[in-house]
Motif scaffolding. Sequence first.
Motif, PDB file in Angstrom:
ATOM      1  N   PHE A  32      40.494  69.948 114.849  1.00  0.00           N
ATOM      2  CA  PHE A  32      40.130  71.033 115.768  1.00  0.00           C
ATOM      3  C   PHE A  32      39.984  72.368 115.023  1.00  0.00           C
ATOM      4  CE2 PHE A  32      41.699  68.105 119.116  1.00  0.00           C
ATOM      5  CZ  PHE A  32      40.588  68.160 119.958  1.00  0.00           C
ATOM      6  N   ALA A  33      40.772  72.568 113.982  1.00  0.00           N
ATOM      7  CA  ALA A  33      40.629  73.790 113.189  1.00  0.00           C
ATOM      8  C   ALA A  33      39.284  73.811 112.464  1.00  0.00           C
ATOM      9  CB  ALA A  33      41.776  73.915 112.189  1.00  0.00           C
ATOM     10  N   LEU A  34      38.819  72.651 112.037  1.00  0.00           N
ATOM     11  CA  LEU A  34      37.498  72.570 111.399  1.00  0.00           C
ATOM     12  C   LEU A  34      36.391  72.876 112.399  1.00  0.00           C
ATOM     13  CD1 LEU A  34      37.939  69.412 109.137  1.00  0.00           C
ATOM     14  CD2 LEU A  34      37.543  71.752 108.348  1.00  0.00           C
ATOM     15  N   ALA A  35      36.621  72.571 113.684  1.00  0.00           N
ATOM     16  CA  ALA A  35      35.635  72.901 114.711  1.00  0.00           C
ATOM     17  C   ALA A  35      35.414  74.409 114.785  1.00  0.00           C
ATOM     18  CB  ALA A  35      36.094  72.376 116.066  1.00  0.00           C
ATOM     19  N   VAL A  36      36.424  75.170 114.367  1.00  0.00           N
ATOM     20  CA  VAL A  36      36.326  76.628 114.369  1.00  0.00           C
ATOM     21  C   VAL A  36      35.792  77.148 113.042  1.00  0.00           C
ATOM     22  CG1 VAL A  36      37.612  78.784 114.672  1.00  0.00           C
ATOM     23  CG2 VAL A  36      38.280  76.735 115.960  1.00  0.00           C
ATOM     24  N   THR A  37      36.284  76.588 111.944  1.00  0.00           N
ATOM     25  CA  THR A  37      36.017  77.171 110.627  1.00  0.00           C
ATOM     26  C   THR A  37      34.899  76.497 109.841  1.00  0.00           C
ATOM     27  OG1 THR A  37      37.675  75.726 109.596  1.00  0.00           O
ATOM     28  CG2 THR A  37      38.436  77.866 110.422  1.00  0.00           C
ATOM     29  N   TYR A  38      34.521  75.288 110.234  1.00  0.00           N
ATOM     30  CA  TYR A  38      33.521  74.543 109.457  1.00  0.00           C
ATOM     31  C   TYR A  38      32.550  73.826 110.399  1.00  0.00           C
ATOM     32  CZ  TYR A  38      31.834  72.034 105.287  1.00  0.00           C
ATOM     33  OH  TYR A  38      31.074  71.556 104.256  1.00  0.00           O
ATOM     34  N   PHE A 132      38.136  84.564 111.502  1.00  0.00           N
ATOM     35  CA  PHE A 132      38.472  84.234 110.118  1.00  0.00           C
ATOM     36  C   PHE A 132      37.358  84.756 109.227  1.00  0.00           C
ATOM     37  CE2 PHE A 132      35.723  80.914 111.547  1.00  0.00           C
ATOM     38  CZ  PHE A 132      34.991  80.518 110.438  1.00  0.00           C
ATOM     39  N   GLN A 133      37.678  84.926 107.956  1.00  0.00           N
ATOM     40  CA  GLN A 133      36.695  85.478 107.027  1.00  0.00           C
ATOM     41  C   GLN A 133      35.719  84.401 106.554  1.00  0.00           C
ATOM     42  OE1 GLN A 133      38.858  87.513 103.884  1.00  0.00           O
ATOM     43  NE2 GLN A 133      38.674  89.445 104.982  1.00  0.00           N
ATOM     44  N   ALA A 157      23.214  84.658 121.419  1.00  0.00           N
ATOM     45  CA  ALA A 157      23.806  83.508 120.740  1.00  0.00           C
ATOM     46  C   ALA A 157      24.820  83.973 119.698  1.00  0.00           C
ATOM     47  CB  ALA A 157      22.731  82.670 120.079  1.00  0.00           C
ATOM     48  N   LEU A 158      25.890  83.212 119.577  1.00  0.00           N
ATOM     49  CA  LEU A 158      27.025  83.579 118.733  1.00  0.00           C
ATOM     50  C   LEU A 158      26.628  83.931 117.304  1.00  0.00           C
ATOM     51  CD1 LEU A 158      30.085  83.695 118.065  1.00  0.00           C
ATOM     52  CD2 LEU A 158      29.968  81.238 117.680  1.00  0.00           C
ATOM     53  N   TYR A 159      25.799  83.103 116.687  1.00  0.00           N
ATOM     54  CA  TYR A 159      25.562  83.254 115.256  1.00  0.00           C
ATOM     55  C   TYR A 159      24.452  84.251 114.931  1.00  0.00           C
ATOM     56  CZ  TYR A 159      28.480  79.092 114.810  1.00  0.00           C
ATOM     57  OH  TYR A 159      29.514  78.204 114.863  1.00  0.00           O
ATOM     58  N   LEU A 160      23.829  84.834 115.953  1.00  0.00           N
ATOM     59  CA  LEU A 160      22.776  85.815 115.689  1.00  0.00           C
ATOM     60  C   LEU A 160      23.400  87.181 115.421  1.00  0.00           C
ATOM     61  CD1 LEU A 160      20.092  84.811 118.336  1.00  0.00           C
ATOM     62  CD2 LEU A 160      19.983  84.507 115.865  1.00  0.00           C
ATOM     63  N   ASN A 161      23.160  87.695 114.243  1.00  0.00           N
ATOM     64  CA  ASN A 161      23.736  88.959 113.822  1.00  0.00           C
ATOM     65  C   ASN A 161      22.605  89.910 113.445  1.00  0.00           C
ATOM     66  OD1 ASN A 161      25.932  90.588 113.367  1.00  0.00           O
ATOM     67  ND2 ASN A 161      26.249  89.947 111.259  1.00  0.00           N
ATOM     68  N   LYS A 162      22.706  91.173 113.840  1.00  0.00           N
ATOM     69  CA  LYS A 162      21.642  92.124 113.522  1.00  0.00           C
ATOM     70  C   LYS A 162      21.482  92.270 112.017  1.00  0.00           C
ATOM     71  CE  LYS A 162      22.083  94.803 117.796  1.00  0.00           C
ATOM     72  NZ  LYS A 162      22.403  96.118 118.391  1.00  0.00           N
ATOM     73  N   GLN A 163      22.597  92.296 111.318  1.00  0.00           N
ATOM     74  CA  GLN A 163      22.570  92.379 109.863  1.00  0.00           C
ATOM     75  C   GLN A 163      22.794  90.980 109.290  1.00  0.00           C
ATOM     76  OE1 GLN A 163      21.869  95.371 108.617  1.00  0.00           O
ATOM     77  NE2 GLN A 163      21.958  96.290 110.652  1.00  0.00           N
ATOM     78  N   ALA A 164      22.405  90.804 108.041  1.00  0.00           N
ATOM     79  CA  ALA A 164      22.644  89.519 107.381  1.00  0.00           C
ATOM     80  C   ALA A 164      24.152  89.300 107.243  1.00  0.00           C
ATOM     81  CB  ALA A 164      21.982  89.502 106.003  1.00  0.00           C
ATOM     82  N   GLY A 168      33.236  87.527 103.660  1.00  0.00           N
ATOM     83  CA  GLY A 168      34.247  88.486 104.087  1.00  0.00           C
ATOM     84  C   GLY A 168      34.073  88.958 105.516  1.00  0.00           C
ATOM     85  N   ASP A 169      32.878  88.752 106.094  1.00  0.00           N
ATOM     86  CA  ASP A 169      32.693  89.084 107.507  1.00  0.00           C
ATOM     87  C   ASP A 169      33.638  88.234 108.346  1.00  0.00           C
ATOM     88  OD1 ASP A 169      30.743  90.933 106.994  1.00  0.00           O
ATOM     89  OD2 ASP A 169      29.058  89.671 107.589  1.00  0.00           O
ATOM     90  N   VAL A 170      34.135  88.804 109.434  1.00  0.00           N
ATOM     91  CA  VAL A 170      35.045  88.078 110.326  1.00  0.00           C
ATOM     92  C   VAL A 170      34.251  87.493 111.491  1.00  0.00           C
ATOM     93  CG1 VAL A 170      37.034  88.267 111.861  1.00  0.00           C
ATOM     94  CG2 VAL A 170      37.014  89.500 109.676  1.00  0.00           C
ATOM     95  N   LEU A 171      34.369  86.196 111.677  1.00  0.00           N
ATOM     96  CA  LEU A 171      33.673  85.499 112.756  1.00  0.00           C
ATOM     97  C   LEU A 171      34.651  85.206 113.888  1.00  0.00           C
ATOM     98  CD1 LEU A 171      31.090  84.138 113.816  1.00  0.00           C
ATOM     99  CD2 LEU A 171      31.813  82.049 112.650  1.00  0.00           C
TER     100      LEU A 171
END
Length: 241
Positions: A32-38, A132-133, A157-164, A168-171
């Motif tokens: 379940f942790a991998l479902a979040v981080t990977y 997490f970073q 959508a979650l993964y769409l970010n204005k900047q690249a 180190g970015d926190v998701l």
Amino acid sequence: MVVSAHNEASKVGTEIMNKGGNAIDAAIATHFALAVTYPVAGNMGGGGFAVVRTANGKNYTLDFREKAPNAYYEDVFLDSSGNVDRQKSLFSVFAAGVPGAVDGMWQLHQKMGKLEWSELIEPSIKIAENGFQLSEEHANRLNYFKNEFERLNDSNALYLNKQAWKAGDVLIQNELAELLKTVAEKGRSGFYEGEHAAALVSFIKEKGGLMSLEDLKNYQAEWRKPYEFDFKNWHVVSMPL
């Protein structure tokens, strides 16, 4: 020892064992942790296999891979000319099988788990809520698939970010945290029935897919007879062919 594709997930599994959990508990918590981080591989919408050897020497294998929706037919991935439509088979809602991951974890826990089910999911909820970073690899993947995220989802959508994205970015994934909370509270039915299941099927049908609520509700991971053989000085235990 806990080994996984992400250090945060491995830490979760280790902490579960330190709290008195067994190897199965650790594997479930790590999953379940991998479902979040990977999410590229360890996710709630996928599936997998489990090969287990217990302390008393018994071997088990659990097949919780995805299954085709019941409405699929032989030529579902062929175009009008009889050729394989790779866009449909790889990058559409038709490419998604009925998820097996949650049922697989549930069946492992019911058969061999020691700690409470909700206790195994709690660390993943915290990671999803607090964030997490991102590693450099993870950030690069999100940037690489930006066009696909835009094509398949709305602007929120979650993964769409204005900047690249960058290392180190926190998701933070609040919606995923809510799904994990429901599964922690209700078990497998929190995923395969109810509002989250309805939302998944609604999205798939909106895109022209054929997965149904019945497909989700009826999914069952399967315990299979392990494939065992001797090789040189080793006795190998594996998933059946």
